[in-house]
Design a protein around this motif. Structure first.
Motif, PDB file in Angstrom:
ATOM      1  N   ASP A  12      16.758  31.818  27.268  1.00 24.54           N
ATOM      2  CA  ASP A  12      15.899  32.662  28.102  1.00 24.54           C
ATOM      3  C   ASP A  12      16.599  33.035  29.402  1.00 24.54           C
ATOM      4  O   ASP A  12      16.544  34.184  29.857  1.00 24.54           O
ATOM      5  N   GLN A  13      17.249  32.070  30.008  1.00 23.47           N
ATOM      6  CA  GLN A  13      17.942  32.299  31.273  1.00 23.47           C
ATOM      7  C   GLN A  13      19.087  33.292  31.097  1.00 23.47           C
ATOM      8  O   GLN A  13      19.269  34.197  31.917  1.00 23.47           O
ATOM      9  N   VAL A  14      19.848  33.133  30.030  1.00 24.51           N
ATOM     10  CA  VAL A  14      20.963  34.052  29.754  1.00 24.51           C
ATOM     11  C   VAL A  14      20.453  35.473  29.582  1.00 24.51           C
ATOM     12  O   VAL A  14      21.036  36.432  30.115  1.00 24.51           O
ATOM     13  N   CYS A  15      19.348  35.639  28.846  1.00 27.20           N
ATOM     14  CA  CYS A  15      18.809  36.984  28.625  1.00 27.20           C
ATOM     15  C   CYS A  15      18.285  37.604  29.924  1.00 27.20           C
ATOM     16  O   CYS A  15      18.411  38.807  30.130  1.00 27.20           O
ATOM     17  N   ARG A  16      17.718  36.787  30.801  1.00 26.49           N
ATOM     18  CA  ARG A  16      17.241  37.304  32.093  1.00 26.49           C
ATOM     19  C   ARG A  16      18.403  37.778  32.957  1.00 26.49           C
ATOM     20  O   ARG A  16      18.347  38.859  33.558  1.00 26.49           O
ATOM     21  N   ALA A  35      17.678  47.092  19.996  1.00 29.20           N
ATOM     22  CA  ALA A  35      17.454  48.135  18.986  1.00 29.20           C
ATOM     23  C   ALA A  35      16.048  48.119  18.409  1.00 29.20           C
ATOM     24  O   ALA A  35      15.850  48.165  17.201  1.00 29.20           O
ATOM     25  N   GLY A  36      15.055  48.037  19.320  1.00 33.63           N
ATOM     26  CA  GLY A  36      13.675  48.079  18.851  1.00 33.63           C
ATOM     27  C   GLY A  36      13.334  46.976  17.879  1.00 33.63           C
ATOM     28  O   GLY A  36      12.579  47.183  16.927  1.00 33.63           O
ATOM     29  N   ALA A  37      13.891  45.775  18.119  1.00 30.53           N
ATOM     30  CA  ALA A  37      13.708  44.632  17.203  1.00 30.53           C
ATOM     31  C   ALA A  37      14.167  44.975  15.792  1.00 30.53           C
ATOM     32  O   ALA A  37      13.638  44.475  14.805  1.00 30.53           O
ATOM     33  N   GLY A  38      15.172  45.850  15.713  1.00 27.58           N
ATOM     34  CA  GLY A  38      15.717  46.234  14.415  1.00 27.58           C
ATOM     35  C   GLY A  38      15.154  47.521  13.855  1.00 27.58           C
ATOM     36  O   GLY A  38      15.472  47.900  12.722  1.00 27.58           O
ATOM     37  N   GLY A  69      22.480  44.607  33.202  1.00 23.67           N
ATOM     38  CA  GLY A  69      22.464  45.862  32.457  1.00 23.67           C
ATOM     39  C   GLY A  69      22.566  45.734  30.957  1.00 23.67           C
ATOM     40  O   GLY A  69      23.067  46.649  30.294  1.00 23.67           O
ATOM     41  N   LEU A  70      22.074  44.634  30.394  1.00 23.94           N
ATOM     42  CA  LEU A  70      22.113  44.426  28.942  1.00 23.94           C
ATOM     43  C   LEU A  70      20.739  43.974  28.465  1.00 23.94           C
ATOM     44  O   LEU A  70      20.143  43.050  29.020  1.00 23.94           O
ATOM     45  N   ILE A  71      20.245  44.624  27.412  1.00 26.22           N
ATOM     46  CA  ILE A  71      18.948  44.293  26.825  1.00 26.22           C
ATOM     47  C   ILE A  71      19.169  43.405  25.608  1.00 26.22           C
ATOM     48  O   ILE A  71      19.787  43.818  24.619  1.00 26.22           O
ATOM     49  N   MET A  72      18.678  42.172  25.680  1.00 25.22           N
ATOM     50  CA  MET A  72      18.727  41.238  24.555  1.00 25.22           C
ATOM     51  C   MET A  72      17.424  40.454  24.526  1.00 25.22           C
ATOM     52  O   MET A  72      16.740  40.348  25.544  1.00 25.22           O
ATOM     53  N   GLU A  88      15.449  29.391  21.514  1.00 26.36           N
ATOM     54  CA  GLU A  88      16.734  28.766  21.801  1.00 26.36           C
ATOM     55  C   GLU A  88      17.941  29.638  21.456  1.00 26.36           C
ATOM     56  O   GLU A  88      19.081  29.273  21.753  1.00 26.36           O
ATOM     57  N   VAL A  89      17.699  30.798  20.837  1.00 26.04           N
ATOM     58  CA  VAL A  89      18.788  31.640  20.351  1.00 26.04           C
ATOM     59  C   VAL A  89      18.860  32.949  21.129  1.00 26.04           C
ATOM     60  O   VAL A  89      17.850  33.634  21.300  1.00 26.04           O
ATOM     61  N   VAL A  90      20.051  33.282  21.623  1.00 24.29           N
ATOM     62  CA  VAL A  90      20.316  34.605  22.181  1.00 24.29           C
ATOM     63  C   VAL A  90      20.685  35.509  21.007  1.00 24.29           C
ATOM     64  O   VAL A  90      21.638  35.230  20.274  1.00 24.29           O
ATOM     65  N   LYS A  91      19.938  36.574  20.835  1.00 21.53           N
ATOM     66  CA  LYS A  91      20.021  37.399  19.625  1.00 21.53           C
ATOM     67  C   LYS A  91      20.735  38.718  19.919  1.00 21.53           C
ATOM     68  O   LYS A  91      20.371  39.438  20.854  1.00 21.53           O
ATOM     69  N   ILE A  92      21.727  39.043  19.105  1.00 18.62           N
ATOM     70  CA  ILE A  92      22.520  40.264  19.292  1.00 18.62           C
ATOM     71  C   ILE A  92      22.253  41.212  18.135  1.00 18.62           C
ATOM     72  O   ILE A  92      22.638  40.948  16.993  1.00 18.62           O
ATOM     73  N   MET A  93      21.568  42.327  18.409  1.00 19.14           N
ATOM     74  CA  MET A  93      21.233  43.315  17.385  1.00 19.14           C
ATOM     75  C   MET A  93      21.341  44.733  17.961  1.00 19.14           C
ATOM     76  O   MET A  93      20.337  45.408  18.171  1.00 19.14           O
TER      77      MET A  93
END
Length: 426
Positions: free
Chosen positions: A373-377, A53-56, A383-386, A394-399
């Motif tokens: 980083d690996q999870v986000c890649r 979401a555009g970094a919020g 098909g998911l942007i995070m 170290e944190v996978v961020k959900i926004m």
């Protein structure tokens, strides 16, 4: 003379011509062409669910139809686009709406400053005003804080990598531990109070304390409401201004319009940007208690602080706060995300996952280096942007956008689960 023929540009033109400083296009290496609400499409027509979401900056989703209609109508009627800080109908309407929908119902009487169109602009103005009001140079900030990339806001930012890019000393700031920085065994409010009261600590009373109630870029670190109240009380006792940077956590991201509402505090200065414009258009405001508004005319200005297109969409976005519907939805979706992440952490204990966050600003901190980083890649491939956050990413961020529906939210969460599973098998 024959017309020049250009082939459709691809990632190669980005790599060839754009500066090495580029960041997000490395994480998401595709050319995006369209977006609606929580869906992004690339040049090949592939869909991606947006948990970024555009970094919020896109709390109300991509190309929100309500906001888009108001914007198009305004432009088609030759509405003012650029005005510095001259009076325009767009600005007047936004101020009236903000006062009626946001400030008055919450019993707040802030003056509204337009400092320039970014979060860093808002923070810079807050720091400058605090020093001017208190006639002190020092600002107190927190471990893992992120407040912007200009020199003043960078000076109160904790991230070493970001700070190293300054190239000059970043001064007149003292850093203290955020809530739970040392774990449950250390009360960091008592720690800060001890430093301020001890004449041998080497810490002078600052002009202001600046904080985020949820440290977004710092790792989704959440301040307890009681901790926030005690910090506010400490500021009052010590004659220190309290600045809340609500650039990312504000505008409903945590479930209430201001992220500090549930704590029952009233900061002296509040910084807002990102989703205050509603549509992703550049806009920022700095909210100031009236008695602190001691600026001289033109003492802090900027060419683009009068972005009237953003005023139009910002005013329309405030209609989402005329009732509790959006807030209720954010809190409901937030509970769904929390339960999903907690289940995910239990399912893969070897990843040492810690669930953090509030509302639709949540994530998992992994105890394994490089895993986030690996999870986000992998998620991007599926098909998911995070994005990641934290000093060590170290944190996978959900926004996701706050306007996401349950179907979209669950689709995204399932892709996240598949990504974690894929990484657990490596």
């Amino acid at each position: 003379m024959e017309a020049l023929m250009f082939k459709k540009p691809g990632m190669n033109i980005i790599e060839e011509l754009e500066s090495e400083v580029r960041s997000y296009c490395r994480s998401f290496p595709t050319i995006f062409t369209q977006a609606y609400n929580y869906i992004l499409r690339n040049i090949d027509g592939r869909e991606y669910i947006d948990f970024f979401a555009g970094a919020g900056a896109l709390n109300y989703g991509h190309n929100n139809p309500k906001l888009k209609k108001k914007l198009i109508d305004y432009m088609m009627n030759d509405g003012i686009t650029h005005s510095l800080d001259m009076a325009t109908s767009a600005k007047a309407n936004f101020l009236a709406q903000f006062n009626e929908v946001i400030l008055k119902p919450r019993g707040l009487k802030y003056k509204v400053m337009f400092p320039g169109p970014t979060g860093s602009n808002s923070v810079e103005s807050a720091l400058k005003l605090a020093r001017k009001v208190k006639n002190r140079k020092t600002i107190m900030s927190f471990t893992n804080a992120f407040h912007g990339m200009t020199l003043g806001s960078l000076a109160v930012t904790g991230n070493k990598f970001k700070r190293d890019g300054a190239g000059v000393p970043l001064e007149h700031t003292v850093f203290v531990p955020f809530d739970n920085y040392y774990g449950d065994e250390v009360d960091t409010v008592d720690y800060i109070a001890k430093l301020l009261n001890d004449k041998g600590s080497g810490i002078s009373v600052p002009a202001a304390i600046i904080l985020e109630t949820v440290q977004g870029e710092g790792g989704i670190n959440v301040a307890d409401y009681d901790w926030l109240r005690r910090i506010a009380e400490l500021c009052q006792r010590q004659d220190i201004l309290l600045i809340v940077d609500d650039v990312q956590a504000g505008c409903g991201r945590t479930g209430t319009f201001f992220s500090f509402e549930e704590a029952g505090i009233e900061p002296d200065i509040v910084c807002l940007s990102k989703s205050i414009g509603g549509y992703g258009l550049p806009m920022a405001i700095t909210l100031i208690k009236p008695e602190l508004d001691i600026w001289k005319p033109g003492e802090h200005n900027g060419t683009f602080r009068g972005n009237n297109l953003a005023f139009i969409t910002a005013a329309e976005a405030l209609t989402y706060w005329e009732n509790d519907e959006l807030s209720t939805s954010v809190n409901s979706h937030g509970r769904t995300v929390r339960l999903f992440l907690e289940d995910l952490a239990r399912k893969y204990p070897e990843m040492k996952g810690e669930v953090r966050g509030r509302g639709l600003m949540q994530g998992i901190a992994f105890g394994t280096d490089g895993l986030a980083d690996q999870v986000c890649r992998v998620a991007f491939e599926l098909g998911l942007i995070m994005e990641t956050s934290g000093a060590d990413k170290e944190v996978v961020k959900i926004m996701p956008p706050l306007t996401i529906d349950n179907e979209g939210l669950m689709r995204g969460l399932r892709i996240l689960a598949d990504s974690v599973e894929a990484c657990s098998n490596n």
